[in-house]
Design an enzyme around this catalytic site. Structure first.
Site, PDB file in Angstrom:
ATOM      1  N   ALA A  99       1.459   4.202  -1.826  1.00  0.00           N
ATOM      2  CA  ALA A  99       1.543   5.692  -2.079  1.00  0.00           C
ATOM      3  C   ALA A  99       1.443   6.686  -0.646  1.00  0.00           C
ATOM      4  CB  ALA A  99       0.341   6.033  -2.970  1.00  0.00           C
ATOM      5  N   PRO A 100       2.138   7.718  -0.484  1.00  0.00           N
ATOM      6  CA  PRO A 100       2.614   8.678  -1.882  1.00  0.00           C
ATOM      7  C   PRO A 100       4.210   7.978  -2.032  1.00  0.00           C
ATOM      8  CG  PRO A 100       2.673   9.712   0.154  1.00  0.00           C
ATOM      9  CD  PRO A 100       1.839   8.587   0.707  1.00  0.00           C
ATOM     10  N   GLY A 101       4.777   7.222  -1.341  1.00  0.00           N
ATOM     11  CA  GLY A 101       5.888   6.925  -1.650  1.00  0.00           C
ATOM     12  C   GLY A 101       7.162   6.941  -0.338  1.00  0.00           C
ATOM     13  N   GLY A 102       6.895   7.558   0.530  1.00  0.00           N
ATOM     14  CA  GLY A 102       7.919   7.869   1.627  1.00  0.00           C
ATOM     15  C   GLY A 102       8.568   6.504   2.089  1.00  0.00           C
ATOM     16  N   LYS A 103       7.595   5.476   2.398  1.00  0.00           N
ATOM     17  CA  LYS A 103       8.154   4.235   2.718  1.00  0.00           C
ATOM     18  C   LYS A 103       8.710   3.420   1.697  1.00  0.00           C
ATOM     19  CE  LYS A 103       4.875   3.892   6.996  1.00  0.00           C
ATOM     20  NZ  LYS A 103       4.169   5.176   6.712  1.00  0.00           N
ATOM     21  N   CYS A 162       0.740  -1.222   0.027  1.00  0.00           N
ATOM     22  CA  CYS A 162      -0.013   0.051   0.057  1.00  0.00           C
ATOM     23  C   CYS A 162       1.042   1.200   0.161  1.00  0.00           C
ATOM     24  CB  CYS A 162      -0.758  -0.038   1.233  1.00  0.00           C
ATOM     25  SG  CYS A 162      -1.766  -1.505   1.669  1.00  0.00           S
ATOM     26  N   GLU A 172       0.055   0.312  -5.490  1.00  0.00           N
ATOM     27  CA  GLU A 172      -1.026   1.251  -4.759  1.00  0.00           C
ATOM     28  C   GLU A 172      -2.442   0.944  -5.769  1.00  0.00           C
ATOM     29  OE1 GLU A 172      -3.673   3.861  -3.251  1.00  0.00           O
ATOM     30  OE2 GLU A 172      -1.477   3.514  -2.406  1.00  0.00           O
ATOM     31  N   CYS A 188      -1.579   4.230  10.962  1.00  0.00           N
ATOM     32  CA  CYS A 188      -1.513   5.675  11.732  1.00  0.00           C
ATOM     33  C   CYS A 188      -2.790   5.834  12.311  1.00  0.00           C
ATOM     34  CB  CYS A 188      -1.253   6.933  10.635  1.00  0.00           C
ATOM     35  SG  CYS A 188      -2.313   6.844   9.367  1.00  0.00           S
TER      36      CYS A 188
END
Length: 458
Positions: free
Chosen positions: A111-115, A109, A133, A231
């Site tokens: 998006a947005p791509g930080g992880k 899962c 995504e 989160c």
């Protein structure tokens, strides 16, 4: 303005003293952070140049808090992918994934791509990273961030988890499930999360998480590691999701991991039928550390993680014929100081480089097939922006290096030309040594090849 049903539940979960500290945290300023990108080069060099006031994030070696008056998103370093602006608690799950170079890893899962970009940094460009995504628009943002951060070994796809599991049974060494959730941990950061919250949505999210985790279990190889994160504070989505998963999948167990200071264990009493094992899950509370609310669990599938051949359902990707991309090979010989390993593939006139051992792309909705090398035109090759961002300054010849404060980087990002020296040629444009894009020197004028859709109005 927190929802009453939410505060009532939190009051039941926490002691009176802790609940008051929890409420007080919502009146405090949110903490902002960024994560340096080691794929772009030496982080120490950036820290010497850094125009911001930075303080270390304890649980991520490349993470730093920055002051509220700083504007790192409005700096050329951001466009060069030198760092990713990411909330500090959101940096916590990936270190527990313990990604290694050469592995097959799925961010389910993404998006947005930080992880995803955090995982890519740990992989050091080696191995296969599949970033998925379900939402198409969010998947496009994911692909853009993968490109900006110079990630060369990622395949960005757009599927639901059930479709993906049909193609990749037992394929991945590690999987991150940063699950869609009710977002309670983002209430301080995002007012929209407050307005969209409801007890009914918590239940819907918990059901969706069960389905996603079941599909992840199918795709994980024996002996593999799965990190689940949210989160939110909702027990049904945190300890509850983990307990239900363990009940359905006895082949999985929770791992005991070293927990950084400020994080706390989950509680079995917050899950229906909760076992003592739930004390191995991890909660991040906004009143106990510098970050928003987060939850994570580290799970392992029984068995031995052997390195035997594990093709996807349709096997391995087939390389394009060299005669079909001779113009790129000539460009490579002239300009690139390091030949990249991988599988060249063509989509029309677009040339991509898939990571070694990449799966066949049949059956996949692909937004990014590894590294976009560029466009094959009649008797010539035009390099892609993604190729530029993936390069270090010593991997291309010639280089036009811009410096902070002179204004040329801002001109370049606006799409303007500027005067330069040297012979007519493609140039790698860098800012303080960090790759920013391509330009083409034409008789002392640097023609701008920064993508029109990315240009700034700074």
């Amino acid at each position: 303005m927190l929802p009453e049903a939410f505060t009532d539940r939190m009051q039941e979960m926490l002691s009176a003293e802790e609940y008051q500290a929890f409420l007080k945290s919502y009146g405090e300023p949110k903490k902002q952070a960024l994560r340096l990108n080691p794929l772009k080069g030496d982080s120490g060099r950036f820290l010497e140049l850094c125009p911001f006031s930075l303080t270390r994030v304890p649980w991520e070696e490349n993470g730093y808090y920055f002051d509220s008056e700083d504007r790192p998103g409005k700096h050329p370093f951001h466009e060069a992918g030198v760092y990713y602006i990411q909330e500090a608690s959101a940096m916590a799950p990936v270190p527990f994934l313990a990604a290694k170079p050469g592995e097959r890893i799925l961010d389910l899962c993404a998006a947005p791509g930080g992880k995803s970009t955090q995982i890519a940094a740990a992989m050091q460009g080696e191995g296969i990273l599949v970033c998925n995504e379900y939402n198409r628009k969010r998947a496009e943002i994911l692909a853009e961030n993968i490109e900006r951060m110079g990630v060369a070994n990622a395949i960005v796809v757009n599927h639901d988890s059930a479709q993906l599991s049909e193609l990749f049974p037992g394929y991945f060494d590690r999987i991150l499930v940063d699950a869609p959730c009710s977002g309670e941990g983002m209430f301080r950061k995002n007012e929209e999360a407050v307005t969209e919250w409801s007890p009914e949505n918590v239940e819907l999210c918990a059901e969706r998480q069960d389905e996603i985790l079941d599909q992840a279990a199918i795709m994980l190889h024996d002996g593999g590691r799965l990190v689940y994160s949210t989160c939110t504070f909702a027990p049904a989505e945190d300890e509850g999701s983990v307990q239900r998963f363990l009940d359905r999948h006895p082949e999985f167990s929770l791992l005991s991991v070293k927990v950084p200071e400020g994080m706390e264990p989950g509680r079995k009493e917050w899950a229906e039928g909760g076992s003592d094992e739930l004390s191995k899950t991890i909660r991040l509370w906004p009143h106990k550390l510098m970050g928003e609310g987060h939850f994570l669990a580290v799970l392992q599938k029984e068995g031995y993680n052997e390195k035997e051949e594990r093709p996807s359902r349709y096997g391995y990707a087939t390389p394009a014929r060299e005669k079909d991309y001779e113009a790129y090979l000539a460009f490579q010989k002239e300009h690139l100081r390091r030949n990249r390993e991988g599988i060249p593939v063509l989509f029309g006139d677009q040339l991509y480089l898939l990571p070694k051992g990449a799966p066949a792309l049949k059956g996949l909705r692909v937004l990014r097939a590894g590294l976009h090398l560029g466009t094959l035109k009649k008797n010539r090759f035009e390099p892609g922006h993604a190729l530029a961002l993936s390069l270090k300054k010593d991997e291309f010849e010639p280089v036009c290096n811009l410096t902070v404060g002179e204004g040329f980087a801002e001109k370049y990002l606006r799409g303007e030309t500027f005067e330069t020296k040297g012979a007519p040629s493609w140039n790698l444009i860098t800012i303080e040594g960090y790759s920013l894009g391509f330009g083409k020197n034409a008789n002392g004028i640097m023609k701008n090849h920064y993508p029109k859709g990315l240009r700034k109005n700074w």
